[in-house]
Motif scaffolding. Structure first.
Motif, PDB file in Angstrom:
ATOM      1  N   THR A   1     -22.889 -20.619   2.108  1.00 46.22           N
ATOM      2  CA  THR A   1     -22.690 -19.321   2.759  1.00 46.22           C
ATOM      3  C   THR A   1     -22.259 -18.255   1.765  1.00 46.22           C
ATOM      4  O   THR A   1     -22.736 -17.124   1.801  1.00 46.22           O
ATOM      5  CB  THR A   1     -21.632 -19.441   3.876  1.00 46.22           C
ATOM      6  OG1 THR A   1     -22.094 -20.389   4.837  1.00 46.22           O
ATOM      7  CG2 THR A   1     -21.367 -18.125   4.554  1.00 46.22           C
ATOM      8  N   LEU A   2     -21.351 -18.612   0.853  1.00 51.97           N
ATOM      9  CA  LEU A   2     -20.808 -17.642  -0.096  1.00 51.97           C
ATOM     10  C   LEU A   2     -21.475 -17.702  -1.467  1.00 51.97           C
ATOM     11  O   LEU A   2     -21.070 -16.989  -2.378  1.00 51.97           O
ATOM     12  CB  LEU A   2     -19.295 -17.816  -0.211  1.00 51.97           C
ATOM     13  CG  LEU A   2     -18.534 -17.518   1.084  1.00 51.97           C
ATOM     14  CD1 LEU A   2     -17.045 -17.754   0.896  1.00 51.97           C
ATOM     15  CD2 LEU A   2     -18.796 -16.110   1.560  1.00 51.97           C
ATOM     16  N   ASP A   3     -22.501 -18.544  -1.618  1.00 51.30           N
ATOM     17  CA  ASP A   3     -23.301 -18.658  -2.837  1.00 51.30           C
ATOM     18  C   ASP A   3     -22.464 -18.993  -4.066  1.00 51.30           C
ATOM     19  O   ASP A   3     -22.473 -18.285  -5.066  1.00 51.30           O
ATOM     20  CB  ASP A   3     -24.134 -17.396  -3.077  1.00 51.30           C
ATOM     21  CG  ASP A   3     -25.316 -17.655  -4.012  1.00 51.30           C
ATOM     22  OD1 ASP A   3     -25.542 -18.831  -4.377  1.00 51.30           O
ATOM     23  OD2 ASP A   3     -25.993 -16.690  -4.390  1.00 51.30           O
ATOM     24  N   PHE A   4     -21.743 -20.111  -3.975  1.00 50.51           N
ATOM     25  CA  PHE A   4     -21.052 -20.633  -5.145  1.00 50.51           C
ATOM     26  C   PHE A   4     -21.142 -22.147  -5.143  1.00 50.51           C
ATOM     27  O   PHE A   4     -21.468 -22.757  -4.126  1.00 50.51           O
ATOM     28  CB  PHE A   4     -19.606 -20.135  -5.253  1.00 50.51           C
ATOM     29  CG  PHE A   4     -18.645 -20.623  -4.213  1.00 50.51           C
ATOM     30  CD1 PHE A   4     -17.993 -21.844  -4.356  1.00 50.51           C
ATOM     31  CD2 PHE A   4     -18.353 -19.854  -3.098  1.00 50.51           C
ATOM     32  CE1 PHE A   4     -17.081 -22.286  -3.412  1.00 50.51           C
ATOM     33  CE2 PHE A   4     -17.444 -20.291  -2.146  1.00 50.51           C
ATOM     34  CZ  PHE A   4     -16.807 -21.511  -2.308  1.00 50.51           C
ATOM     35  N   THR A   5     -20.890 -22.746  -6.301  1.00 50.97           N
ATOM     36  CA  THR A   5     -20.954 -24.197  -6.406  1.00 50.97           C
ATOM     37  C   THR A   5     -19.917 -24.704  -7.400  1.00 50.97           C
ATOM     38  O   THR A   5     -19.546 -23.996  -8.341  1.00 50.97           O
ATOM     39  CB  THR A   5     -22.365 -24.666  -6.828  1.00 50.97           C
ATOM     40  OG1 THR A   5     -22.448 -26.080  -6.689  1.00 50.97           O
ATOM     41  CG2 THR A   5     -22.687 -24.289  -8.251  1.00 50.97           C
ATOM     42  N   LEU A   6     -19.481 -25.926  -7.163  1.00 54.26           N
ATOM     43  CA  LEU A   6     -18.618 -26.621  -8.114  1.00 54.26           C
ATOM     44  C   LEU A   6     -19.479 -27.007  -9.306  1.00 54.26           C
ATOM     45  O   LEU A   6     -20.558 -27.574  -9.148  1.00 54.26           O
ATOM     46  CB  LEU A   6     -18.031 -27.881  -7.462  1.00 54.26           C
ATOM     47  CG  LEU A   6     -17.176 -28.787  -8.339  1.00 54.26           C
ATOM     48  CD1 LEU A   6     -15.901 -28.078  -8.783  1.00 54.26           C
ATOM     49  CD2 LEU A   6     -16.837 -30.072  -7.590  1.00 54.26           C
ATOM     50  N   LEU A   7     -19.017 -26.656 -10.504  1.00 59.21           N
ATOM     51  CA  LEU A   7     -19.753 -26.997 -11.728  1.00 59.21           C
ATOM     52  C   LEU A   7     -19.222 -28.239 -12.402  1.00 59.21           C
ATOM     53  O   LEU A   7     -19.975 -29.088 -12.851  1.00 59.21           O
ATOM     54  CB  LEU A   7     -19.677 -25.857 -12.738  1.00 59.21           C
ATOM     55  CG  LEU A   7     -20.607 -24.697 -12.579  1.00 59.21           C
ATOM     56  CD1 LEU A   7     -20.512 -23.786 -13.785  1.00 59.21           C
ATOM     57  CD2 LEU A   7     -22.030 -25.120 -12.353  1.00 59.21           C
ATOM     58  N   CYS A   8     -17.908 -28.312 -12.519  1.00 57.43           N
ATOM     59  CA  CYS A   8     -17.319 -29.469 -13.179  1.00 57.43           C
ATOM     60  C   CYS A   8     -15.891 -29.650 -12.682  1.00 57.43           C
ATOM     61  O   CYS A   8     -15.254 -28.713 -12.200  1.00 57.43           O
ATOM     62  CB  CYS A   8     -17.363 -29.345 -14.700  1.00 57.43           C
ATOM     63  SG  CYS A   8     -16.139 -28.240 -15.391  1.00 57.43           S
ATOM     64  N   VAL A   9     -15.447 -30.874 -12.811  1.00 65.06           N
ATOM     65  CA  VAL A   9     -14.071 -31.196 -12.442  1.00 65.06           C
ATOM     66  C   VAL A   9     -13.567 -32.283 -13.389  1.00 65.06           C
ATOM     67  O   VAL A   9     -14.314 -33.180 -13.775  1.00 65.06           O
ATOM     68  CB  VAL A   9     -13.982 -31.627 -10.953  1.00 65.06           C
ATOM     69  CG1 VAL A   9     -14.705 -32.922 -10.701  1.00 65.06           C
ATOM     70  CG2 VAL A   9     -12.558 -31.702 -10.475  1.00 65.06           C
ATOM     71  N   GLU A  10     -12.331 -32.120 -13.791  1.00 66.47           N
ATOM     72  CA  GLU A  10     -11.603 -33.091 -14.605  1.00 66.47           C
ATOM     73  C   GLU A  10     -10.225 -33.190 -13.972  1.00 66.47           C
ATOM     74  O   GLU A  10      -9.857 -32.339 -13.165  1.00 66.47           O
ATOM     75  CB  GLU A  10     -11.478 -32.582 -16.041  1.00 66.47           C
ATOM     76  CG  GLU A  10     -12.787 -32.357 -16.754  1.00 66.47           C
ATOM     77  CD  GLU A  10     -12.610 -31.622 -18.084  1.00 66.47           C
ATOM     78  OE1 GLU A  10     -11.464 -31.389 -18.517  1.00 66.47           O
ATOM     79  OE2 GLU A  10     -13.646 -31.270 -18.669  1.00 66.47           O
ATOM     80  N   PRO A  11      -9.428 -34.166 -14.342  1.00 68.77           N
ATOM     81  CA  PRO A  11      -8.082 -34.213 -13.772  1.00 68.77           C
ATOM     82  C   PRO A  11      -7.327 -32.903 -14.032  1.00 68.77           C
ATOM     83  O   PRO A  11      -7.149 -32.495 -15.178  1.00 68.77           O
ATOM     84  CB  PRO A  11      -7.426 -35.391 -14.500  1.00 68.77           C
ATOM     85  CG  PRO A  11      -8.580 -36.264 -14.909  1.00 68.77           C
ATOM     86  CD  PRO A  11      -9.699 -35.304 -15.228  1.00 68.77           C
ATOM     87  N   GLY A  12      -6.971 -32.218 -12.960  1.00 68.01           N
ATOM     88  CA  GLY A  12      -6.205 -30.981 -13.082  1.00 68.01           C
ATOM     89  C   GLY A  12      -7.020 -29.740 -13.393  1.00 68.01           C
ATOM     90  O   GLY A  12      -6.451 -28.684 -13.638  1.00 68.01           O
ATOM     91  N   LEU A  13      -8.347 -29.830 -13.389  1.00 68.69           N
ATOM     92  CA  LEU A  13      -9.210 -28.689 -13.701  1.00 68.69           C
ATOM     93  C   LEU A  13     -10.432 -28.706 -12.791  1.00 68.69           C
ATOM     94  O   LEU A  13     -11.068 -29.749 -12.621  1.00 68.69           O
ATOM     95  CB  LEU A  13      -9.686 -28.751 -15.152  1.00 68.69           C
ATOM     96  CG  LEU A  13     -10.771 -27.748 -15.557  1.00 68.69           C
ATOM     97  CD1 LEU A  13     -10.213 -26.328 -15.594  1.00 68.69           C
ATOM     98  CD2 LEU A  13     -11.387 -28.127 -16.888  1.00 68.69           C
ATOM     99  N   ALA A  14     -10.765 -27.554 -12.230  1.00 72.56           N
ATOM    100  CA  ALA A  14     -11.998 -27.405 -11.453  1.00 72.56           C
ATOM    101  C   ALA A  14     -12.612 -26.052 -11.794  1.00 72.56           C
ATOM    102  O   ALA A  14     -11.910 -25.047 -11.896  1.00 72.56           O
ATOM    103  CB  ALA A  14     -11.718 -27.494  -9.956  1.00 72.56           C
TER     104      ALA A  14
END
Length: 184
Positions: free
Chosen positions: A65-78
Protein backbone atom coordinates in the motif's frame (compact mmCIF):
# COMPACT_ATOMS: atom_id res chain seq x y z
CA UNK A 1 23.65 -3.41 1.27
CA UNK A 2 26.43 -5.20 -0.55
CA UNK A 3 28.60 -2.22 -1.50
CA UNK A 4 29.46 0.98 0.34
CA UNK A 5 27.39 3.80 -1.11
CA UNK A 6 29.38 6.55 0.63
CA UNK A 7 31.96 6.48 -2.19
CA UNK A 8 29.33 6.68 -4.96
CA UNK A 9 27.72 9.75 -6.46
CA UNK A 10 23.93 10.09 -6.01
CA UNK A 11 23.13 8.60 -9.44
CA UNK A 12 25.35 5.57 -8.78
CA UNK A 13 23.79 5.15 -5.34
CA UNK A 14 20.29 5.33 -6.80
CA UNK A 15 21.16 2.67 -9.40
CA UNK A 16 22.71 0.48 -6.67
CA UNK A 17 19.64 0.89 -4.45
CA UNK A 18 17.31 -0.03 -7.33
CA UNK A 19 19.35 -3.16 -8.07
CA UNK A 20 19.32 -4.24 -4.43
CA UNK A 21 15.57 -3.74 -4.23
CA UNK A 22 14.99 -5.67 -7.48
CA UNK A 23 16.98 -8.61 -6.10
CA UNK A 24 14.95 -8.63 -2.87
CA UNK A 25 11.59 -8.27 -4.64
CA UNK A 26 12.48 -11.17 -6.95
CA UNK A 27 12.65 -13.45 -3.89
CA UNK A 28 9.51 -12.18 -2.17
CA UNK A 29 6.16 -13.90 -2.51
CA UNK A 30 4.15 -12.10 -5.15
CA UNK A 31 1.04 -11.55 -3.04
CA UNK A 32 1.20 -9.67 0.25
CA UNK A 33 -0.43 -11.34 3.19
CA UNK A 34 -0.16 -12.20 6.84
CA UNK A 35 2.04 -15.02 8.05
CA UNK A 36 0.18 -17.83 9.77
CA UNK A 37 0.93 -18.69 13.40
CA UNK A 38 2.43 -21.97 12.18
CA UNK A 39 4.87 -20.07 9.93
CA UNK A 40 6.04 -17.98 12.89
CA UNK A 41 6.08 -20.64 15.62
CA UNK A 42 9.50 -21.39 17.06
CA UNK A 43 11.24 -18.67 15.06
CA UNK A 44 13.22 -15.79 16.50
CA UNK A 45 12.55 -12.31 15.15
CA UNK A 46 15.63 -12.55 12.95
CA UNK A 47 14.50 -15.94 11.59
CA UNK A 48 11.07 -14.48 10.75
CA UNK A 49 12.68 -11.71 8.69
CA UNK A 50 15.04 -14.16 7.02
CA UNK A 51 12.02 -16.27 6.02
CA UNK A 52 10.25 -13.19 4.66
CA UNK A 53 13.31 -12.16 2.63
CA UNK A 54 13.63 -15.74 1.32
CA UNK A 55 10.01 -15.68 0.13
CA UNK A 56 8.84 -18.31 2.63
CA UNK A 57 6.32 -16.00 4.29
CA UNK A 58 4.42 -13.15 2.63
CA UNK A 59 5.38 -9.49 2.86
CA UNK A 60 2.85 -7.43 4.85
CA UNK A 61 0.02 -5.77 2.89
CA UNK A 62 0.92 -2.34 4.27
CA UNK A 63 4.25 -2.45 2.44
CA UNK A 64 2.46 -2.76 -0.91
CA UNK A 65 0.00 0.00 0.00
CA UNK A 66 2.76 2.45 0.94
CA UNK A 67 5.28 1.19 -1.68
CA UNK A 68 8.16 0.16 0.54
CA UNK A 69 9.99 -3.08 1.25
CA UNK A 70 12.36 -4.59 3.76
CA UNK A 71 15.81 -4.79 2.15
CA UNK A 72 17.95 -6.36 4.81
CA UNK A 73 17.94 -7.28 8.45
CA UNK A 74 20.69 -8.20 10.89
CA UNK A 75 20.53 -8.49 14.66
CA UNK A 76 19.57 -5.00 15.83
CA UNK A 77 19.40 -3.49 12.32
CA UNK A 78 16.63 -3.25 9.73
CA UNK A 79 16.70 -1.33 6.44
CA UNK A 80 13.61 -0.48 4.40
CA UNK A 81 13.46 1.23 1.04
CA UNK A 82 10.47 3.18 -0.22
CA UNK A 83 9.19 5.28 -3.08
CA UNK A 84 7.50 8.45 -1.92
CA UNK A 85 4.80 8.86 -4.55
CA UNK A 86 1.89 11.05 -5.50
CA UNK A 87 -0.54 8.89 -3.50
CA UNK A 88 1.44 9.81 -0.35
CA UNK A 89 1.21 13.58 -0.89
CA UNK A 90 -0.55 15.98 1.45
CA UNK A 91 -2.52 18.97 0.10
CA UNK A 92 0.68 21.05 -0.03
CA UNK A 93 2.33 18.75 -2.58
CA UNK A 94 4.83 17.07 -0.29
CA UNK A 95 4.85 13.61 1.24
CA UNK A 96 2.61 13.35 4.30
CA UNK A 97 4.36 12.98 7.66
CA UNK A 98 2.49 9.73 8.26
CA UNK A 99 4.46 8.10 5.45
CA UNK A 100 7.73 9.19 7.09
CA UNK A 101 6.46 7.87 10.42
CA UNK A 102 5.41 4.52 8.98
CA UNK A 103 8.74 3.98 7.25
CA UNK A 104 10.69 4.81 10.40
CA UNK A 105 8.37 2.95 12.77
CA UNK A 106 8.73 -0.13 10.56
CA UNK A 107 12.53 0.07 10.45
CA UNK A 108 12.95 0.72 14.16
CA UNK A 109 10.34 -1.87 15.17
CA UNK A 110 11.95 -4.51 12.98
CA UNK A 111 15.37 -3.65 14.42
CA UNK A 112 13.90 -4.41 17.86
CA UNK A 113 12.12 -7.54 16.62
CA UNK A 114 15.30 -8.83 14.95
CA UNK A 115 16.91 -9.10 18.38
CA UNK A 116 14.03 -10.98 20.05
CA UNK A 117 14.13 -14.71 20.73
CA UNK A 118 11.40 -17.10 19.62
CA UNK A 119 8.20 -16.63 21.61
CA UNK A 120 8.69 -12.90 22.13
CA UNK A 121 6.86 -10.06 20.39
CA UNK A 122 6.78 -6.28 20.68
CA UNK A 123 4.58 -3.29 20.15
CA UNK A 124 5.44 0.38 19.78
CA UNK A 125 4.78 2.34 22.97
CA UNK A 126 6.16 5.67 21.84
CA UNK A 127 7.34 7.13 18.56
CA UNK A 128 9.22 10.44 18.35
CA UNK A 129 9.65 11.79 14.84
CA UNK A 130 11.63 14.77 13.56
CA UNK A 131 10.97 15.79 9.95
CA UNK A 132 13.94 17.86 8.84
CA UNK A 133 13.33 18.15 5.09
CA UNK A 134 10.30 17.76 2.82
CA UNK A 135 10.01 14.85 0.41
CA UNK A 136 8.77 15.76 -3.06
CA UNK A 137 8.50 14.01 -6.41
CA UNK A 138 12.14 14.96 -7.01
CA UNK A 139 13.24 12.25 -4.52
CA UNK A 140 12.78 8.86 -6.16
CA UNK A 141 13.84 6.54 -3.32
CA UNK A 142 14.60 6.79 0.37
CA UNK A 143 15.91 4.37 2.95
CA UNK A 144 14.79 4.03 6.53
CA UNK A 145 17.50 2.53 8.73
CA UNK A 146 16.50 1.36 12.20
CA UNK A 147 19.05 0.43 14.86
CA UNK A 148 18.48 -1.13 18.25
CA UNK A 149 19.77 1.06 21.09
CA UNK A 150 18.67 -1.06 24.07
CA UNK A 151 17.05 -4.48 24.21
CA UNK A 152 15.73 -5.36 27.64
CA UNK A 153 13.36 -8.04 28.92
CA UNK A 154 10.34 -5.71 28.87
CA UNK A 155 11.44 -2.53 27.12
CA UNK A 156 13.50 -1.94 24.00
CA UNK A 157 14.52 1.31 22.31
CA UNK A 158 15.68 2.06 18.79
CA UNK A 159 16.68 4.98 16.58
CA UNK A 160 16.06 5.54 12.91
CA UNK A 161 17.06 7.77 10.02
CA UNK A 162 15.36 8.39 6.68
CA UNK A 163 17.94 9.24 3.99
CA UNK A 164 18.05 9.83 0.25
CA UNK A 165 20.54 8.46 -2.27
CA UNK A 166 22.53 11.68 -1.99
CA UNK A 167 22.97 11.06 1.74
CA UNK A 168 20.57 13.85 2.74
CA UNK A 169 18.68 13.33 5.95
CA UNK A 170 14.89 13.74 5.65
CA UNK A 171 13.85 12.60 9.11
CA UNK A 172 15.12 10.94 12.25
CA UNK A 173 13.20 9.21 14.99
CA UNK A 174 13.33 7.18 18.17
CA UNK A 175 11.00 4.58 19.61
CA UNK A 176 10.26 2.79 22.83
CA UNK A 177 8.80 -0.70 22.46
CA UNK A 178 7.10 -3.01 24.93
CA UNK A 179 8.44 -6.58 24.76
CA UNK A 180 6.06 -9.37 25.76
CA UNK A 181 5.42 -13.10 25.41
CA UNK A 182 3.76 -13.94 22.11
CA UNK A 183 0.32 -15.48 22.37
CA UNK A 184 0.26 -19.15 21.43
Amino acid sequence: MTAPTDTMNPDETLAHWRAEEAAVRARLQSAPGVASPAQLAGRSGLQIFQALLAGEIPPPPMAATLDFTLLCVEPGLAVFQGRPGFSHFNPMGTVHGGWFATMLDSAMGCAVHSALPAGKAYTTLELKLNLVRALTDAVLLVRAEGRLVHGGRQVATAEGRLIGPDGRLYAHASTTCLVFNQAS
